[in-house]
Scaffold this motif. Structure first.
Motif, mmCIF file in Angstrom:
data_model
loop_
_atom_site.group_PDB
_atom_site.id
_atom_site.type_symbol
_atom_site.label_atom_id
_atom_site.label_comp_id
_atom_site.label_asym_id
_atom_site.label_seq_id
_atom_site.Cartn_x
_atom_site.Cartn_y
_atom_site.Cartn_z
ATOM 1 N N PRO A 33 64.221 50.471 48.984
ATOM 2 C CA PRO A 33 65.207 50.628 50.059
ATOM 3 C C PRO A 33 66.153 51.787 49.775
ATOM 4 C CG PRO A 33 65.819 48.803 48.658
ATOM 5 C CD PRO A 33 64.467 49.245 48.191
ATOM 6 N N LEU A 34 66.770 52.275 50.849
ATOM 7 C CA LEU A 34 67.770 53.328 50.755
ATOM 8 C C LEU A 34 69.155 52.722 50.911
ATOM 9 C CD1 LEU A 34 66.109 56.063 53.019
ATOM 10 C CD2 LEU A 34 65.861 55.714 50.545
ATOM 11 N N LYS A 35 70.090 53.176 50.101
ATOM 12 C CA LYS A 35 71.476 52.753 50.225
ATOM 13 C C LYS A 35 72.108 53.452 51.419
ATOM 14 C CE LYS A 35 75.911 52.983 47.805
ATOM 15 N NZ LYS A 35 76.615 53.464 46.591
ATOM 16 N N LEU A 36 72.826 52.700 52.246
ATOM 17 C CA LEU A 36 73.500 53.282 53.395
ATOM 18 C C LEU A 36 74.715 54.076 52.914
ATOM 19 C CD1 LEU A 36 73.769 53.623 56.443
ATOM 20 C CD2 LEU A 36 75.040 51.472 56.502
ATOM 21 N N ALA A 37 74.729 55.358 53.234
ATOM 22 C CA ALA A 37 75.784 56.256 52.766
ATOM 23 C C ALA A 37 76.745 56.583 53.894
ATOM 24 C CB ALA A 37 75.177 57.541 52.220
ATOM 25 N N ASN A 38 78.011 56.685 53.566
ATOM 26 C CA ASN A 38 79.022 57.152 54.509
ATOM 27 C C ASN A 38 79.083 58.667 54.409
ATOM 28 O OD1 ASN A 38 81.124 57.399 56.295
ATOM 29 N ND2 ASN A 38 82.695 56.855 54.804
#
Length: 231
Positions: A33-38
Motif C-alpha cells: 500500500p501507499l501512504k496517503l501524503a499531504n
C-alpha cells in the motif's frame, strides 16, 4: 456537506476513499500500500488548471511540473496522473486504471506514498517515491550541488544518475555517465544518511533533469529529482 482543503471543496472522505481504492488495486497485483501524503503541490496543480492559469497537460511552454516543484524546493521523485471530467477522485482513479499508462503509475513498484487532489472537474494524482528529507541545492556555471538526508532503509552506496534529457517526450530510463556525477559522499547520522553530491551541468540551454536512483526496499528506485531551464 463539503470539507474545505486548500482552495477547494471536496466531499468528506473523498481523498481517503480514493487512496483506499488505489491500495485495493495495488493489493490485487501483489504490491504494498501507499501512504496517503499531504502533498500541497497536488492542490496547487489542480487549482492552477481549474483557474486556467495552467493548461491541462504535463508539459506547458518551457516548463514542466518537475521544474515547478523544484522552484518550490520539492525534490522527491513523482509520477503525475491527470484527469478531466470526473466528478470525484474515486471516479478519476477508475479512469486512470483503465488507461495502460496511468495504470502503470498507480501500480508503480517504487512509490511509497500517494497524493490526490481535485478542483472542479480537474483531478490530480501523484505517486511519490519519498525517502528524503531537508534537501537543498545551489549552482554555479559548471555544477549543481546538493545536500540533504536519505532514510537509513536506503542503500546509498548504490547510486545511478538518470538521463539528463528533457522530461517532456523523453524517457528517464537511460542513465548519464559517471562524468555527470563527479562528487558523491555520505555519512551515518542516526536514522538517516547525510548525503552530499554534485552534478556536472550538461552543455545545453534546454530543460535539464537529474534523477538520482538508489537501492530501496522496493528495488533500484528514483529517490531524488532536480530540474531547471536555462535560457
Amino acid at each position: 456537506m463539503y470539507a474545505v482543503i486548500g482552495y477547494f471543496f471536496v466531499l468528506p472522505g473523498e481523498v481517503e476513499e480514493a487512496a483506499a481504492l488505489v491500495n485495493k488495486l495495488r493489493a490485487e497485483h501483489g504490491l504494498p500500500p501507499l501512504k496517503l501524503a499531504n502533498f500541497e503541490f497536488a492542490w496547487w496543480k489542480a487549482r492552477k488548471m481549474w483557474s486556467r492559469e495552467l493548461p491541462y497537460d504535463h508539459c506547458h511552454g518551457e516548463t514542466t511540473y518537475i521544474r515547478n516543484m523544484t522552484k518550490m524546493g520539492i525534490y522527491v521523485f513523482t509520477l503525475e496522473a491527470l484527469a478531466k471530467g470526473d466528478s470525484s477522485l474515486t471516479s478519476a482513479v477508475q479512469t486512470w486504471y483503465k488507461s495502460p499508462g496511468h495504470r502503470d503509475i498507480l501500480l508503480n513498484r517504487c512509490a511509497n506514498e500517494v497524493a490526490l487532489a481535485r478542483a472542479g472537474e480537474y483531478s490530480v494524482l501523484y505517486a511519490i517515491v519519498n525517502y528524503t528529507h531537508g534537501w537543498r541545492f545551489h549552482a554555479n556555471e559548471t555544477h549543481i550541488f546538493g545536500s540533504g538526508f536519505v532514510r537509513k532503509e536506503v542503500n546509498v552506496s548504490k547510486i545511478k544518475l538518470a538521463s539528463c534529457t528533457p522530461i517532456c517526450g523523453f524517457s528517464l530510463t537511460l542513465f548519464c555517465g559517471d562524468k555527470n556525477l563527479p562528487y558523491f559522499s555520505f555519512r551515518d547520522v542516526g536514522d538517516y544518511w547525510y548525503v552530499e553530491l554534485a552534478f556536472k551541468r550538461p552543455n545545453s540551454k534546454y530543460e535539464i533533469v537529474f534523477v538520482v536512483h538508489m537501492e530501496t526496499p522496493n528495488g533500484m528506485c528514483p529517490v531524488l529529482s532536480y530540474s531547471e531551464y536555462r535560457d
